[in-house]
Write a protein that holds these residues in place. Structure first.
Motif, mmCIF file in Angstrom:
data_model
loop_
_atom_site.group_PDB
_atom_site.id
_atom_site.type_symbol
_atom_site.label_atom_id
_atom_site.label_comp_id
_atom_site.label_asym_id
_atom_site.label_seq_id
_atom_site.Cartn_x
_atom_site.Cartn_y
_atom_site.Cartn_z
ATOM 1 N N THR A 141 0.847 -1.197 0.000
ATOM 2 C CA THR A 141 0.000 0.000 0.000
ATOM 3 C C THR A 141 0.879 1.241 0.000
ATOM 4 N N THR A 142 0.411 2.269 -0.700
ATOM 5 C CA THR A 142 1.092 3.558 -0.692
ATOM 6 C C THR A 142 0.047 4.668 -0.710
ATOM 7 N N VAL A 143 0.439 5.850 -0.242
ATOM 8 C CA VAL A 143 -0.433 7.022 -0.229
ATOM 9 C C VAL A 143 0.324 8.170 -0.880
ATOM 10 N N ILE A 144 -0.343 8.860 -1.812
ATOM 11 C CA ILE A 144 0.260 9.981 -2.526
ATOM 12 C C ILE A 144 -0.624 11.209 -2.301
ATOM 13 N N GLU A 145 0.005 12.302 -1.899
ATOM 14 C CA GLU A 145 -0.717 13.563 -1.682
ATOM 15 C C GLU A 145 -0.486 14.480 -2.877
ATOM 16 N N GLY A 146 -1.539 15.171 -3.305
ATOM 17 C CA GLY A 146 -1.442 16.138 -4.391
ATOM 18 C C GLY A 146 -2.237 17.381 -4.053
ATOM 19 N N ARG A 147 -2.337 18.298 -5.006
ATOM 20 C CA ARG A 147 -3.138 19.511 -4.807
ATOM 21 C C ARG A 147 -4.613 19.133 -4.716
ATOM 22 N N ASN A 188 -11.085 13.589 -2.518
ATOM 23 C CA ASN A 188 -11.034 14.997 -2.917
ATOM 24 C C ASN A 188 -10.941 15.805 -1.632
ATOM 25 N N THR A 189 -9.754 16.289 -1.318
ATOM 26 C CA THR A 189 -9.515 17.024 -0.077
ATOM 27 C C THR A 189 -9.586 18.536 -0.281
ATOM 28 N N GLY A 190 -9.864 18.955 -1.521
ATOM 29 C CA GLY A 190 -9.926 20.380 -1.837
ATOM 30 C C GLY A 190 -11.342 20.925 -1.738
ATOM 31 N N GLY A 191 -11.488 22.159 -2.131
ATOM 32 C CA GLY A 191 -12.770 22.840 -2.037
ATOM 33 C C GLY A 191 -13.561 22.862 -3.320
ATOM 34 N N GLU A 192 -13.059 22.209 -4.409
ATOM 35 C CA GLU A 192 -13.783 22.197 -5.678
ATOM 36 C C GLU A 192 -13.838 20.778 -6.240
ATOM 37 N N ASP A 193 -14.812 20.556 -7.120
ATOM 38 C CA ASP A 193 -14.951 19.251 -7.749
ATOM 39 C C ASP A 193 -13.724 18.954 -8.615
ATOM 40 N N LEU A 194 -13.427 17.662 -8.755
ATOM 41 C CA LEU A 194 -12.325 17.202 -9.597
ATOM 42 C C LEU A 194 -12.864 16.370 -10.754
ATOM 43 N N ALA A 195 -12.174 16.434 -11.874
ATOM 44 C CA ALA A 195 -12.392 15.518 -12.992
ATOM 45 C C ALA A 195 -11.282 14.480 -12.892
ATOM 46 N N VAL A 196 -11.658 13.213 -12.812
ATOM 47 C CA VAL A 196 -10.698 12.121 -12.627
ATOM 48 C C VAL A 196 -10.686 11.288 -13.905
ATOM 49 N N PHE A 197 -9.530 11.200 -14.546
ATOM 50 C CA PHE A 197 -9.428 10.584 -15.868
ATOM 51 C C PHE A 197 -9.168 9.081 -15.812
ATOM 52 N N ASP A 198 -10.008 8.381 -15.066
ATOM 53 C CA ASP A 198 -9.863 6.929 -14.932
ATOM 54 C C ASP A 198 -10.985 6.157 -15.624
#
Length: 181
Positions: A10-16, A40-50
């Motif tokens: 297992t690994t964890v990666i932090e991003g913006r 999603n730890t931010g204040g806006e929706d994300l588009a996830v390209f999966d």
């Protein structure tokens, strides 16, 4: 009954505005089952390209909302980078381009997915996986649809420029562990 041995890492990666938790479960020498949770730890929706591309859905090779097999690139010396990312428009542009599809992930929510890593005919020495995402800009996405309980949107090729990629550390296939370079 034969015993099946697996190697689990297992690994964890932090991003913006995002935290990606990834589990690699290696059930054989050459295949890794990948499970992930994107927060999603931010204040806006994300588009996830999966969620693949529109051409694969229209051609019947991919169910709407499903996570396809990742693209992969040979980095040399037995290293492979796998990815679910938005790709630029190929040149020359095909008649039916592989328009990126993205899951919309609301602020404060989590998205889960899974797939297999496998290289046809070769056992990688090391592998890593990258996931692309971008702030959800309504001007860059259209044609939402539900697929597999996920809201999936068609993106323009302009999303490639806004995309951030979160990548796992290298996974050593023989040792069954993530290793920092």
């Amino acid at each position: 009954m034969p015993t099946i041995t697996t190697q689990f890492a297992t690994t964890v990666i932090e991003g913006r505005g995002a935290r990606l938790e990834v589990d690699f479960d290696q059930g054989s020498e050459d295949v890794v089952q990948v499970r992930y949770r994107l927060h999603n730890t931010g204040g806006e929706d994300l588009a996830v390209f999966d969620r693949g591309d529109r051409h694969a859905v229209l051609a019947g090779r991919l169910e709407p909302g499903a996570v396809p097999a990742p693209l992969f690139r040979d980095e040399g010396d037995g290293d492979y980078t796998f990815g679910h990312v938005a790709l630029p428009l190929p040149q020359p542009a095909p008649t039916s381009p592989p328009t990126p599809l993205a899951a919309r992930l609301a602020a404060g929510q989590m998205l889960e997915g899974s797939f297999q890593l496998a290289v046809p005919g070769e056992v990688p020495r090391r592998a890593r996986w990258c996931l692309g995402m971008a702030p959800f800009d309504q001007a860059l996405f259209d044609q939402p649809q539900q697929g597999g309980g996920i809201e999936v949107w068609r993106g323009s090729f302009a999303v490639v420029q806004a995309q951030q990629k979160l990548c796992t550390p290298w996974y050593d296939m023989a040792a069954g562990v993530f290793k920092e370079d």
